[in-house]
Design a protein around this motif. Structure first.
Motif: not given
Length: 115
Positions: A9-15, A31-35, A37-43
């Motif tokens: 996964h690459f968050m990238g640069f966002l304007k 962006r996490l949703e687009e990728l 990646i469930p935000f509930d899994d972020c620590r």
């Protein structure tokens, strides 16, 4: 035995059209949703120490912690060091002069590939 598939996964640069904590937090979550990646899994979350980022009430930190209390905020160590160096340089005329000249050299040389 076959290795499990690992997704990169690459968050990238966002304007960012706005720099408010609400807008930036919304961009991150989108962006996490687009990728996928469930935000509930972020620590964890880590970035600079601007009020819009680390603000405990309206910053990105607070807004993301509301959605996931396990995504703890850790200040960016490199940004902290940069702030220390900047503050230290302000306390010395010699240091301010040195970094001012250094900045002028950088500007001069970076403006031309021939230099």
């Amino acid at each position: 035995m076959e290795k499990p598939h690992i997704r990169e996964h690459f968050m990238g640069f966002l304007k960012a059209e706005e720099s408010t904590g609400q807008h930036l937090a919304s961009m991150i979550l989108t962006r996490l949703e687009e990728l996928g990646i469930p935000f509930d899994d972020c620590r964890g979350q880590s970035y600079g120490k601007g009020a819009n980022m680390k603000g405990k009430n309206k910053g990105v930190q607070a807004r993301l912690l509301e959605k996931n209390p396990r995504a703890l905020f850790v200040p960016c160590g490199a940004h902290t060091l940069n702030l220390v160096v900047c503050d230290a340089a302000k306390g010395s005329l010699d240091a301010m002069s040195y970094f001012g000249v250094l900045q002028k050299f950088y500007t001069l040389f970076s403006a031309s590939s021939q230099r």
